[in-house]
Design a protein around this motif. Structure first.
Motif, mmCIF file in Angstrom:
data_model
loop_
_atom_site.group_PDB
_atom_site.id
_atom_site.type_symbol
_atom_site.label_atom_id
_atom_site.label_comp_id
_atom_site.label_asym_id
_atom_site.label_seq_id
_atom_site.Cartn_x
_atom_site.Cartn_y
_atom_site.Cartn_z
ATOM 1 N N LYS A 61 5.658 16.868 18.877
ATOM 2 C CA LYS A 61 6.249 15.904 19.786
ATOM 3 C C LYS A 61 6.997 14.825 19.018
ATOM 4 C CE LYS A 61 3.561 16.793 23.808
ATOM 5 N NZ LYS A 61 3.330 18.113 23.215
ATOM 6 N N VAL A 62 6.621 14.653 17.779
ATOM 7 C CA VAL A 62 7.295 13.655 16.954
ATOM 8 C C VAL A 62 8.474 14.316 16.259
ATOM 9 C CG1 VAL A 62 7.067 12.047 15.035
ATOM 10 C CG2 VAL A 62 5.113 12.497 16.528
ATOM 11 N N HIS A 63 9.659 13.874 16.611
ATOM 12 C CA HIS A 63 10.816 14.466 15.944
ATOM 13 C C HIS A 63 11.156 13.615 14.739
ATOM 14 C CE1 HIS A 63 11.311 17.503 18.898
ATOM 15 N NE2 HIS A 63 11.225 16.610 19.863
ATOM 16 N N CYS A 64 10.568 14.013 13.612
ATOM 17 C CA CYS A 64 10.716 13.167 12.437
ATOM 18 C C CYS A 64 12.013 13.469 11.694
ATOM 19 C CB CYS A 64 9.495 13.290 11.517
ATOM 20 S SG CYS A 64 9.285 14.904 10.761
ATOM 21 N N GLN A 66 1.083 22.805 2.189
ATOM 22 C CA GLN A 66 1.562 23.607 1.068
ATOM 23 C C GLN A 66 2.202 24.907 1.565
ATOM 24 O OE1 GLN A 66 1.208 21.656 -1.527
ATOM 25 N NE2 GLN A 66 2.711 23.057 -2.393
ATOM 26 N N LYS A 67 1.531 25.561 2.508
ATOM 27 C CA LYS A 67 2.043 26.800 3.086
ATOM 28 C C LYS A 67 3.358 26.561 3.824
ATOM 29 C CE LYS A 67 0.043 30.861 2.676
ATOM 30 N NZ LYS A 67 -0.252 30.569 1.291
ATOM 31 N N GLU A 68 3.385 25.471 4.569
ATOM 32 C CA GLU A 68 4.606 25.121 5.295
ATOM 33 C C GLU A 68 5.771 24.920 4.333
ATOM 34 O OE1 GLU A 68 5.336 24.139 8.736
ATOM 35 O OE2 GLU A 68 3.620 25.367 9.208
ATOM 36 N N LYS A 69 5.464 24.299 3.224
ATOM 37 C CA LYS A 69 6.503 24.062 2.227
ATOM 38 C C LYS A 69 7.016 25.376 1.658
ATOM 39 C CE LYS A 69 5.409 19.427 0.633
ATOM 40 N NZ LYS A 69 4.927 18.613 -0.488
ATOM 41 N N GLN A 99 16.693 21.367 1.773
ATOM 42 C CA GLN A 99 15.350 21.704 1.312
ATOM 43 C C GLN A 99 14.591 20.453 0.846
ATOM 44 O OE1 GLN A 99 14.628 25.111 -1.500
ATOM 45 N NE2 GLN A 99 13.581 23.536 -2.657
ATOM 46 N N ASP A 100 15.266 19.628 0.062
ATOM 47 C CA ASP A 100 14.639 18.381 -0.378
ATOM 48 C C ASP A 100 14.162 17.575 0.816
ATOM 49 O OD1 ASP A 100 15.207 19.059 -2.950
ATOM 50 O OD2 ASP A 100 16.908 17.698 -3.179
ATOM 51 N N TYR A 101 15.024 17.525 1.812
ATOM 52 C CA TYR A 101 14.710 16.751 2.992
ATOM 53 C C TYR A 101 13.502 17.334 3.729
ATOM 54 C CZ TYR A 101 15.355 14.150 7.317
ATOM 55 O OH TYR A 101 15.160 13.329 8.396
ATOM 56 N N ALA A 102 13.517 18.648 3.914
ATOM 57 C CA ALA A 102 12.432 19.310 4.642
ATOM 58 C C ALA A 102 11.095 19.116 3.918
ATOM 59 C CB ALA A 102 12.731 20.801 4.797
ATOM 60 N N LEU A 103 11.116 19.258 2.603
ATOM 61 C CA LEU A 103 9.872 19.113 1.839
ATOM 62 C C LEU A 103 9.358 17.677 1.900
ATOM 63 C CD1 LEU A 103 10.478 21.339 -1.319
ATOM 64 C CD2 LEU A 103 9.459 21.928 0.880
ATOM 65 N N LYS A 104 10.284 16.751 1.879
ATOM 66 C CA LYS A 104 9.887 15.351 1.962
ATOM 67 C C LYS A 104 9.258 15.047 3.322
ATOM 68 C CE LYS A 104 12.878 12.461 0.017
ATOM 69 N NZ LYS A 104 14.127 11.685 0.169
ATOM 70 N N ARG A 105 9.873 15.588 4.372
ATOM 71 C CA ARG A 105 9.333 15.361 5.700
ATOM 72 C C ARG A 105 7.911 15.939 5.814
ATOM 73 N NH1 ARG A 105 11.933 11.880 6.368
ATOM 74 N NH2 ARG A 105 9.914 11.171 7.025
ATOM 75 N N LEU A 106 7.699 17.093 5.193
ATOM 76 C CA LEU A 106 6.366 17.697 5.231
ATOM 77 C C LEU A 106 5.361 16.835 4.474
ATOM 78 C CD1 LEU A 106 7.196 21.473 4.851
ATOM 79 C CD2 LEU A 106 5.965 20.427 6.747
ATOM 80 N N MET A 126 0.840 -1.195 0.000
ATOM 81 C CA MET A 126 0.000 0.000 0.000
ATOM 82 C C MET A 126 0.879 1.252 0.000
ATOM 83 S SD MET A 126 -3.149 0.854 2.575
ATOM 84 C CE MET A 126 -2.438 2.216 3.484
ATOM 85 N N VAL A 127 0.563 2.178 -0.842
ATOM 86 C CA VAL A 127 1.322 3.423 -0.910
ATOM 87 C C VAL A 127 0.685 4.436 0.028
ATOM 88 C CG1 VAL A 127 2.120 5.299 -2.379
ATOM 89 C CG2 VAL A 127 1.900 2.993 -3.303
ATOM 90 N N LYS A 128 1.532 5.035 0.836
ATOM 91 C CA LYS A 128 1.029 6.035 1.764
ATOM 92 C C LYS A 128 0.626 7.293 0.994
ATOM 93 C CE LYS A 128 2.268 8.343 6.089
ATOM 94 N NZ LYS A 128 1.853 9.695 5.692
ATOM 95 N N GLN A 129 -0.509 7.837 1.365
ATOM 96 C CA GLN A 129 -0.975 9.074 0.727
ATOM 97 C C GLN A 129 -0.101 10.238 1.178
ATOM 98 O OE1 GLN A 129 -3.862 9.092 -1.347
ATOM 99 N NE2 GLN A 129 -3.042 11.103 -1.900
ATOM 100 N N LEU A 130 0.443 10.984 0.220
ATOM 101 C CA LEU A 130 1.268 12.136 0.572
ATOM 102 C C LEU A 130 0.394 13.336 0.894
ATOM 103 C CD1 LEU A 130 4.144 12.006 -2.050
ATOM 104 C CD2 LEU A 130 4.137 11.175 0.290
ATOM 105 N N ASN A 131 0.855 14.145 1.817
ATOM 106 C CA ASN A 131 0.129 15.373 2.153
ATOM 107 C C ASN A 131 0.195 16.358 1.000
ATOM 108 O OD1 ASN A 131 -0.386 14.634 4.880
ATOM 109 N ND2 ASN A 131 1.735 15.109 5.348
#
Ligand code: ZN
Length: 104
Positions: free
Chosen positions: A66-69, A12-15, A43-50, A1-6
Motif C-alpha cells: 500500500k505504500v508506494h515508496c 535479500q531474496k527480493e534484492k 537497479q541502484d534505486y530498487a536495491l536502495k528502496r528494499l 539516529m541512523v535508521k537500521q537497513l534491512n
C-alpha cells in the motif's frame, strides 16, 4: 539516529530477484553485457528502496504494497521491467519466478 537497513533473508531474496530481472531486461532489450547506465541507475534505486523498506522481513510483494515508496518515474520503469522479465524468469529462474507469483 541512523535508521537500521534491512538485511534479512526476505529482503535479500527480493534484492536477488530484482537484480536478476533488471539484468535480464537489459540484456534482452538493450543488448548489453553489462547493465547500461539507465538500468544500473534503476537497479541502484530498487536495491536502495528494499534496504529502506519499512516492512523489513514482514514485506510482501511490492505489487501488493500500500505504500508506494517508488517515485513515479522509477515506478513506471520497474513495472516495465517486471512485465517484460516476468515470463523469462520462468524460463531462467523458475524458483524465483514461482516464489514471486506465490507472494502475490
Ligand atoms: Zn539497459
Amino acid at each position: 539516529m541512523v535508521k537500521q537497513l534491512n538485511s534479512g533473508p526476505v529482503i535479500q531474496k527480493e534484492k536477488e530477484t530484482a537484480t536478476k530481472m533488471i539484468h535480464l531486461y537489459c540484456k534482452k532489450k538493450h543488448h548489453q553485457r553489462q547493465l547500461c547506465p539507465k538500468c544500473q541507475d534503476l537497479q541502484d534505486y530498487a536495491l536502495k528502496r528494499l534496504s529502506y523498506c519499512r516492512f523489513g522481513k514482514g514485506k510482501t510483494a511490492c505489487s501488493n504494497c500500500k505504500v508506494h515508496c517508488y517515485q513515479r518515474d522509477y515506478q513506471n520503469r520497474i513495472k516495465t521491467v517486471m512485465r517484460y522479465s516476468g515470463p523469462w524468469m520462468l524460463v531462467y529462474h523458475p524458483v524465483y519466478a514461482v516464489k514471486h507469483l506465490l507472494n502475490k
